[in-house]
Design a protein around this motif. Structure first.
Motif: not given
Ligand code: 4AD
Ligand code: MG
Length: 458
Positions: A136, A139-140, A270-271, A275, A436, A439-440
């Motif tokens: 991730v 990707e970010l 996009d993530v 992902c 990050l 997003v995770t």
């Protein structure tokens, strides 16, 4: 070594079906029975493991035996076939041991605690958790470059070694090549004798140089490591973090807020698209409901509130905070948490902070008390973006610096940007690790960096 990535096998499976392929990777887990052995092989190209099926009558035991150990590195040849349970698997014909893995390999269990894994940062990338984190992160990073590239920004590489302090907080790492020597009578004498003939530090932000570049190139961004020596031992502070800083000319605070929102939604989008396996994993292991949260974020407006309104909301909340709230105070984590997690329940731009608690370069508002600045706060993480319209007026900028006892002579280049053809301009800083984490759902910044640098830990 000629081989096929496991990701390629899964994404273009029709092309490889019933073909003989070679794969390389590490043994994640294995099972052994009388007639067959099974190995879950992972090569880091995707979260999915490839199941190896070893028919003991078909493969030499001398090859198989050392392969049945977690962590062993293998190069395997076999036919790629459909499997009811796994979708696909590899019926092994030949095994080559690339590197044996003795039983003191620390990653024997299926799940290890994040605390334990922090003690072995050099082995963490071999776990599913960190494979997902770094996928991730990758990707970010790509999405960030893609966004700016597609919107016409130029990527600038600003210096890491610097003689000036951007944030003015003085929490910088000093860089030197000479030991202290009693012969020096003053700091000035000592620095004059050092490598650069002056005091040098690691940069806390590329902004000041970014502004210099934007003042000719129009729109730029930086994306590099920055350093903070503050003694903040929290789950969201690192001494070394990756910083994304766009700087845009002919742009005021309202316009930069719209850009920041569009940018955040675009990179999260996009993530979400690229992902899915990693996000499904984090939804289960780090934050329940993560994917729904991210989908809501990209499809809804962020909230906007002035600092003055935010203070009112906090005062009327009926909550007792450890740090009392009054106009002029800096917002603490507990205040940010209340605003994003309990009041707005979504990302919120807090705008127009008191000038006294913000940096010198921010544009003074007409009220003479507040600045055209905003922080983007998000549930769970707090501040992810620090943003402002810059003070474009030379005299007002000098006054703000003088008020903070800053040595104007150390900033002559910067002041020249206001002296020669000054324009309204704005920019922001986003911490890669902070977004990050958001997003995770990973709760600690130490778990989104390969080698986290924090107070007392190098
Ligand atoms: O709010 P900050 O200090 O703003 C600046 O540095 C400006 N020069 C940015 C600009 O306008 N170009 O830092 C910006 C962001 C924060 O919102 C946070 O996401 C991140 O950088 N950040 C950190 N991330 C991890 N560890 C730390 N110690 C961080 N300090 C700031
Ligand atoms: Mg900030």
């Amino acid at each position: 070594m000629k081989h096929t990535d496991i990701k390629e096998l899964f994404t273009s499976s029709a092309k490889y079906l019933n073909e003989c392929v070679t794969v390389c990777g590490w043994v994640r887990t294995w099972r052994d029975s009388k007639a067959v052995s099974f190995i879950e092989l992972n090569d880091g190209t995707c979260l999915k493991n490839l199941q190896l099926v070893i028919d003991k009558n078909a493969v030499d035991e001398a090859q198989t035996k050392p392969a049945l150990a977690t962590g062993t590195a293998l190069c395997v040849k076999g036919s790629f076939i459909p499997s009811e349970r796994n979708g696909f698997e590899l019926l092994v014909k030949n095994i080559e041991i690339l590197g044996e893995c003795p039983t003191d390999y620390p990653l024997q269990k299926k799940h290890h605690t994040l605390d334990f894994l922090r003690t072995i940062p050099h082995l963490r990338p071999r776990t599913r958790y960190f494979e997902a984190v770094f996928a991730v992160r990758n990707e970010l990073s790509y999405a960030i470059h893609k966004y700016f590239h597609e919107h016409g920004y130029k990527y600038m590489h600003t210096p890491i070694l610097t003689g000036s302090d951007c944030e003015g907080a003085g929490e910088m790492f000093r860089v030197t090549t000479q030991p202290w020597n009693a012969k020096y009578k003053s700091e000035g004498e000592y620095y004059a004798d050092d490598f650069f003939g002056a005091k040098a530090s690691l940069t806390v932000s590329g902004q000041l140089e970014g502004e210099v570049a934007a003042m000719g190139l129009g729109k730029i961004y930086t994306f590099g490591p920055t350093f903070r020596a503050e003694h903040s031992n929290t789950p969201r502070h690192a001494a070394e973090f990756w910083h994304i800083e766009p700087e845009i000319c002919f742009c005021d605070l309202h316009e930069i807020i719209d850009i920041a929102e569009d940018f955040i939604k675009s990179i999260i989008g996009d993530v979400l698209k690229n992902c899915p396996d990693e996000l499904a994993f984090f939804d289960e292991r780090a934050e329940k409901g993560l994917i729904d949260k991210l989908k809501t974020v990209v499809s809804h407006d962020f909230a906007k509130v002035t600092y003055t309104e935010a203070v009112d909301i906090l005062l009327k909340s009926g909550k007792t905070f450890n740090y009392p709230v009054e106009w002029g105070c800096d917002l603490q984590t507990e205040h940010e948490k209340y605003l994003t997690e309990e009041h707005f329940k979504k990302p919120v731009f807090v705008t127009d902070y008191p000038a006294a608690i913000k940096s010198f370069y921010m544009k003074l508002n007409a009220d003479g008390k507040t600045v055209a600045a905003t922080d983007l706060l998000v549930p769970g993480v707090g501040e992810i973006i620090g943003c402002s319209e810059r003070e474009a007026d030379l005299e007002k900028l000098k006054a703000a610096m003088t008020k903070r006892n800053m040595p104007l002579e150390a900033y002559t280049d910067y002041l020249d940007t206001r002296k020669f053809g000054s324009v309204p301009h704005s920019g922001f800083g986003l911490g890669l690790e902070r977004i990050l984490m958001y997003v995770t759902g990973v709760a600690n910044i130490r778990d989104v960096l390969l080698y986290p640098r924090t107070v007392g830990s190098l």
